[in-house]
Design a protein around this motif. Structure first.
Motif, PDB file in Angstrom:
ATOM      1  N   SER A  63     -30.262  -3.504  19.489  1.00  0.00           N
ATOM      2  CA  SER A  63     -29.502  -4.003  18.334  1.00  0.00           C
ATOM      3  C   SER A  63     -28.016  -4.164  18.652  1.00  0.00           C
ATOM      4  O   SER A  63     -27.343  -5.025  18.089  1.00  0.00           O
ATOM      5  CB  SER A  63     -29.694  -3.079  17.134  1.00  0.00           C
ATOM      6  OG  SER A  63     -29.279  -1.754  17.426  1.00  0.00           O
ATOM      7  N   GLU A 121     -28.989 -12.368  16.630  1.00  0.00           N
ATOM      8  CA  GLU A 121     -30.411 -12.043  16.560  1.00  0.00           C
ATOM      9  C   GLU A 121     -31.141 -12.455  17.827  1.00  0.00           C
ATOM     10  O   GLU A 121     -30.621 -13.224  18.639  1.00  0.00           O
ATOM     11  CB  GLU A 121     -31.064 -12.711  15.354  1.00  0.00           C
ATOM     12  CG  GLU A 121     -31.091 -14.230  15.396  1.00  0.00           C
ATOM     13  CD  GLU A 121     -31.758 -14.827  14.170  1.00  0.00           C
ATOM     14  OE1 GLU A 121     -31.632 -14.247  13.075  1.00  0.00           O
ATOM     15  OE2 GLU A 121     -32.412 -15.870  14.310  1.00  0.00           O
ATOM     16  N   GLU A 157     -38.809  -6.445  11.014  1.00  0.00           N
ATOM     17  CA  GLU A 157     -37.978  -5.718  11.979  1.00  0.00           C
ATOM     18  C   GLU A 157     -38.761  -4.588  12.646  1.00  0.00           C
ATOM     19  O   GLU A 157     -38.656  -4.369  13.862  1.00  0.00           O
ATOM     20  CB  GLU A 157     -36.742  -5.167  11.258  1.00  0.00           C
ATOM     21  CG  GLU A 157     -35.770  -6.241  10.814  1.00  0.00           C
ATOM     22  CD  GLU A 157     -34.928  -5.820   9.616  1.00  0.00           C
ATOM     23  OE1 GLU A 157     -35.026  -4.633   9.217  1.00  0.00           O
ATOM     24  OE2 GLU A 157     -34.198  -6.662   9.078  1.00  0.00           O
ATOM     25  N   ALA A 202     -30.626  -5.228  12.055  1.00  0.00           N
ATOM     26  CA  ALA A 202     -30.582  -6.218  13.126  1.00  0.00           C
ATOM     27  C   ALA A 202     -31.926  -6.923  13.287  1.00  0.00           C
ATOM     28  O   ALA A 202     -32.973  -6.270  13.303  1.00  0.00           O
ATOM     29  CB  ALA A 202     -30.199  -5.557  14.445  1.00  0.00           C
TER      30      ALA A 202
END
Length: 402
Positions: free
Chosen positions: A204, A232, A267, A197
């Motif tokens: 997430s 996102e 991330e 994610a």
């Protein structure tokens, strides 16, 4: 609205959306467009009235993407919409909310009135408590009226005034969902822990829910507001200002390594940023792999022949896997260690929790000094304890965000 007022509003509400940017006033003519690229992709100019003989130019070290230029379009439109408030008794209150108006203008697929009311409610709850604890919240907004079955007579405006609104939906395990008319559609459970994610790991599930034309909004215990759409993180309100996330463009800017490694590092930087642990990460080019030993003590290198308990524990945890192969929660824990995480161009973990040798008299704190030194070998990333991310390459700032 004159250019002086527009400049003040841009400094307060637009520049924080692009960390590391600055603003200047340039000459203009009536032939110039209201919003335009100037002098390359690192500068975008704008003005609120084509008749202005001057324009405001936003510039920074990294290029602006088309999506980021669109955000400046949204700022111009928001300024035009609030222009009638200038000189009125309520001017200060309206202009204080301009950043929120820019966000609303940017999310075209969301019901604007509902989105505005939801953001206003979260900003209010961010300074509230419930039973002595900070409020957390999660709201899901649908673009349609009939996506979910069943009818409700409770509207968002009625719901936000209820005490239980501060308890139902925490943004991590659940969202309180509303349809496009603002009617309550139920409490939706969220899965969590998505390794891929483009959102802080903790949120997430909220990001995954916000696919297609949905929008999810989360209020964290630290008073930060996160907006997800397209699966996102798109905006976050941090340190009193709204920040924009153009994640695909950011990942592309770190050009010297594989896409999978850059994505994994990005991330994990998000995770360190929103968990407020701070971090220092480096991605080293193949040509500089052997030079890491000049900056890091042998006992901190995972491949060292010297044996110690820390290195043995880290080897067991990592198990010979590359950084991008590790579970994301494990990567977050590695970044939280005191010291730097140093990766090869393939993602092999060369060191974790490593102390980096830096020149005497270095300014800006230990993480910044370490990231600057490591950037001479590739890309050095510093995440500060307040969540800001700075990327260096060869000691130059190539990205500032979060």
């Amino acid at each position: 609205m004159d250019i002086d007022k527009a400049q003040k509003l841009a400094v307060e509400h637009l520049l924080p959306m692009f960390p590391g940017s600055n603003l200047q006033i340039d000459k203009s003519s009536s032939r110039d467009a209201k919003v335009a690229w100037v002098g390359g992709a690192q500068q975008v100019s704008f003005k609120l009235d084509k008749s202005w003989q001057q324009r405001l130019t936003v510039s920074r070290s990294q290029s602006f993407s088309p999506a980021e230029r669109g955000l400046i379009d949204a700022f111009v439109k928001a300024c035009e919409d609030v222009d009638s408030a200038i000189g009125q008794a309520y001017e200060t209150e309206v202009l204080r909310s301009l950043g929120r108006f820019v966000v609303i203008e940017s999310i075209r697929h969301a019901p604007s009135e509902l989105l505005g009311n939801a953001l206003a409610a979260l900003e209010h709850w961010a300074v509230q408590t419930y039973e002595g604890r900070e409020v957390t919240a999660g709201l899901g907004l649908l673009a349609t009226h009939d996506e979910l079955t069943g009818m409700s007579t409770v509207t968002f405006e009625e719901y936000r005034r209820l005490d239980v609104a501060k308890v139902l939906g925490d943004g991590v395990s659940s969202l309180m969902v509303f349809d496009s008319t603002g009617q309550v559609r139920g409490l939706h459970s969220l899965p969590g822990g998505d390794n891929s994610a483009r959102a802080p790991l903790r949120f997430s599930g909220a990001a995954a829910w916000a696919e297609e034309n949905r929008v999810s909004l989360c209020l964290s215990r630290r008073g930060e507001i996160l907006l997800f759409t397209g699966g996102e993180l798109r905006f976050a309100r941090r340190r009193g200002s709204w920040i924009y996330f153009d994640q695909a463009s950011t990942i592309r800017r770190w050009k010297i390594h594989s896409t999978s490694l850059r994505s994994s590092v990005y991330e994990s930087c998000l995770d360190a940023s929103f968990s407020r642990t701070g971090a220092c990460v480096a991605m080293v080019t193949m040509a500089n792999a052997q030079n890491v030993k000049s900056l890091v003590a042998d006992e901190d290198m995972l491949a060292s022949s010297r044996d110690n308990a820390k290195r043995a524990a880290l080897r067991t945890i990592i198990g010979g896997r590359s950084f991008q192969e590790l579970d994301r929660a494990v990567r977050q824990d590695l970044l939280a260690l005191d010291g730097a995480v140093i990766l090869s161009h393939t993602g092999a973990i060369l060191a974790a929790g490593a102390i980096v040798r830096v020149p005497g008299g270095s300014e800006g704190g230990g993480r910044r000094a370490a990231a600057l030194e490591l950037s001479k070998l590739g890309v050095g990333l510093k995440i500060s304890s307040d969540g800001g991310l700075t990327a260096f390459s060869n000691s130059d700032v190539v990205y500032a965000g979060f």
